[in-house]
Design a protein around this motif. Sequence first.
Motif, PDB file in Angstrom:
ATOM      1  N   ARG A 121       0.819  -1.225   0.000  1.00 52.17           N
ATOM      2  CA  ARG A 121       0.000   0.000   0.000  1.00 52.17           C
ATOM      3  C   ARG A 121       0.848   1.268   0.000  1.00 52.17           C
ATOM      4  NH1 ARG A 121      -4.452   0.855   4.571  1.00 52.17           N
ATOM      5  NH2 ARG A 121      -2.675   0.040   5.689  1.00 52.17           N
ATOM      6  N   LEU A 122       1.805   1.360   0.916  1.00 50.13           N
ATOM      7  CA  LEU A 122       2.653   2.552   0.961  1.00 50.13           C
ATOM      8  C   LEU A 122       3.522   2.625  -0.288  1.00 50.13           C
ATOM      9  CD1 LEU A 122       3.708   5.064   2.383  1.00 50.13           C
ATOM     10  CD2 LEU A 122       5.316   3.596   3.635  1.00 50.13           C
ATOM     11  N   GLY A 123       4.043   1.497  -0.743  1.00 49.11           N
ATOM     12  CA  GLY A 123       4.858   1.473  -1.957  1.00 49.11           C
ATOM     13  C   GLY A 123       4.109   2.010  -3.158  1.00 49.11           C
ATOM     14  N   GLU A 124       2.841   1.611  -3.307  1.00 42.94           N
ATOM     15  CA  GLU A 124       2.026   2.106  -4.424  1.00 42.94           C
ATOM     16  C   GLU A 124       1.797   3.607  -4.330  1.00 42.94           C
ATOM     17  OE1 GLU A 124      -1.536  -0.238  -4.308  1.00 42.94           O
ATOM     18  OE2 GLU A 124      -0.561  -1.973  -5.250  1.00 42.94           O
ATOM     19  N   ARG A 125       1.563   4.095  -3.118  1.00 49.23           N
ATOM     20  CA  ARG A 125       1.327   5.538  -2.964  1.00 49.23           C
ATOM     21  C   ARG A 125       2.594   6.341  -3.247  1.00 49.23           C
ATOM     22  NH1 ARG A 125      -2.263   7.629   1.566  1.00 49.23           N
ATOM     23  NH2 ARG A 125      -2.467   9.253   0.002  1.00 49.23           N
ATOM     24  N   VAL A 126       3.737   5.855  -2.766  1.00 47.51           N
ATOM     25  CA  VAL A 126       5.002   6.551  -3.032  1.00 47.51           C
ATOM     26  C   VAL A 126       5.318   6.501  -4.523  1.00 47.51           C
ATOM     27  CG1 VAL A 126       7.500   6.538  -2.600  1.00 47.51           C
ATOM     28  CG2 VAL A 126       5.900   6.187  -0.702  1.00 47.51           C
ATOM     29  N   TYR A 127       5.091   5.348  -5.154  1.00 43.25           N
ATOM     30  CA  TYR A 127       5.310   5.225  -6.598  1.00 43.25           C
ATOM     31  C   TYR A 127       4.448   6.230  -7.353  1.00 43.25           C
ATOM     32  CZ  TYR A 127       5.180   3.499 -11.356  1.00 43.25           C
ATOM     33  OH  TYR A 127       5.238   3.424 -12.716  1.00 43.25           O
ATOM     34  N   ASP A 128       3.144   6.277  -7.057  1.00 44.81           N
ATOM     35  CA  ASP A 128       2.239   7.203  -7.749  1.00 44.81           C
ATOM     36  C   ASP A 128       2.691   8.645  -7.593  1.00 44.81           C
ATOM     37  OD1 ASP A 128       0.646   5.145  -8.664  1.00 44.81           O
ATOM     38  OD2 ASP A 128      -0.837   5.346  -7.058  1.00 44.81           O
ATOM     39  N   TRP A 129       3.128   9.010  -6.402  1.00 43.43           N
ATOM     40  CA  TRP A 129       3.595  10.374  -6.153  1.00 43.43           C
ATOM     41  C   TRP A 129       4.880  10.667  -6.929  1.00 43.43           C
ATOM     42  CZ3 TRP A 129       7.930  11.333  -2.651  1.00 43.43           C
ATOM     43  CH2 TRP A 129       8.247  12.689  -2.557  1.00 43.43           C
ATOM     44  N   LEU A 130       5.888   9.784  -6.779  1.00 41.92           N
ATOM     45  CA  LEU A 130       7.173  10.040  -7.433  1.00 41.92           C
ATOM     46  C   LEU A 130       7.059  10.028  -8.956  1.00 41.92           C
ATOM     47  CD1 LEU A 130       9.987   8.091  -5.531  1.00 41.92           C
ATOM     48  CD2 LEU A 130       9.815  10.541  -5.917  1.00 41.92           C
ATOM     49  N   TYR A 131       6.342   9.055  -9.480  1.00 40.37           N
ATOM     50  CA  TYR A 131       6.254   8.907 -10.926  1.00 40.37           C
ATOM     51  C   TYR A 131       5.620  10.131 -11.589  1.00 40.37           C
ATOM     52  CZ  TYR A 131       5.165   7.116 -15.535  1.00 40.37           C
ATOM     53  OH  TYR A 131       5.081   6.956 -16.890  1.00 40.37           O
ATOM     54  N   ARG A 132       4.767  10.832 -10.876  1.00 39.12           N
ATOM     55  CA  ARG A 132       4.079  11.997 -11.442  1.00 39.12           C
ATOM     56  C   ARG A 132       4.907  13.288 -11.353  1.00 39.12           C
ATOM     57  NH1 ARG A 132      -1.169  10.065 -12.085  1.00 39.12           N
ATOM     58  NH2 ARG A 132      -1.710   8.410 -10.645  1.00 39.12           N
ATOM     59  N   LEU A 133       6.015  13.260 -10.625  1.00 40.65           N
ATOM     60  CA  LEU A 133       6.874  14.446 -10.508  1.00 40.65           C
ATOM     61  C   LEU A 133       7.644  14.674 -11.801  1.00 40.65           C
ATOM     62  CD1 LEU A 133       8.451  13.911  -6.952  1.00 40.65           C
ATOM     63  CD2 LEU A 133       6.660  15.545  -7.586  1.00 40.65           C
ATOM     64  N   PRO A 134       8.068  15.916 -12.043  1.00 44.77           N
ATOM     65  CA  PRO A 134       8.947  16.172 -13.194  1.00 44.77           C
ATOM     66  C   PRO A 134      10.251  15.375 -13.029  1.00 44.77           C
ATOM     67  CG  PRO A 134       8.102  18.229 -12.284  1.00 44.77           C
ATOM     68  CD  PRO A 134       7.716  17.144 -11.321  1.00 44.77           C
ATOM     69  N   PRO A 135      10.874  14.981 -14.134  1.00 47.83           N
ATOM     70  CA  PRO A 135      12.087  14.155 -14.057  1.00 47.83           C
ATOM     71  C   PRO A 135      13.179  14.719 -13.148  1.00 47.83           C
ATOM     72  CG  PRO A 135      11.300  14.243 -16.308  1.00 47.83           C
ATOM     73  CD  PRO A 135      10.445  15.200 -15.520  1.00 47.83           C
ATOM     74  N   ALA A 136      13.385  16.023 -13.145  1.00 48.51           N
ATOM     75  CA  ALA A 136      14.430  16.603 -12.292  1.00 48.51           C
ATOM     76  C   ALA A 136      14.111  16.388 -10.809  1.00 48.51           C
ATOM     77  CB  ALA A 136      14.596  18.089 -12.588  1.00 48.51           C
ATOM     78  N   GLU A 137      12.839  16.452 -10.450  1.00 46.60           N
ATOM     79  CA  GLU A 137      12.455  16.228  -9.052  1.00 46.60           C
ATOM     80  C   GLU A 137      12.562  14.756  -8.676  1.00 46.60           C
ATOM     81  OE1 GLU A 137       8.867  18.201  -7.687  1.00 46.60           O
ATOM     82  OE2 GLU A 137       9.167  19.777  -9.192  1.00 46.60           O
TER      83      GLU A 137
END
Length: 158
Positions: A82-98
Amino acid sequence: MLHRPGRELERLTPTNKDELLFDDVLWVKRARQEHDAFTYTLRGRGVAVLHLEDLLAETLEDPAVCASLVAKTIAHAELGRRLGERVYDWLYRLPPAEVAAALIGGVSFSDLPFSSSGLIVQTARPDDFVIAPLPNHLFTRDTSAWIYSGLTINTMAK
């Protein structure tokens, strides 16, 4: 190829330095000044200086590469589904530099832009890491070895 000292070194503390494979806590402001002087000197002598974080951000512009790298980083962090999916969704949506900055500089629980109620989150301190920082990227010469036309990428712990 160089890496400018950043958030990953700011996250070093006397209590986590050994776990992060560092001998001591650095004076980050001074490390940046020395890095900038070194970069200036190299460029002044005609050397093309590439920064690791910029190259990573450029690589992460490919959505498939970004998805794979973020997923593998999260799997290594052992966050649970559950936490892994939420962190993935958040990180993946950030701009590449972030994303690049987060993968190198680490992510603490207090950095997360969402709340979660899982056991991992409930037992973690705000300064515990969701994704550990990579302070040893300061030493870019140690992370790879070039042998003729081949390359090895080395785990810093080894």
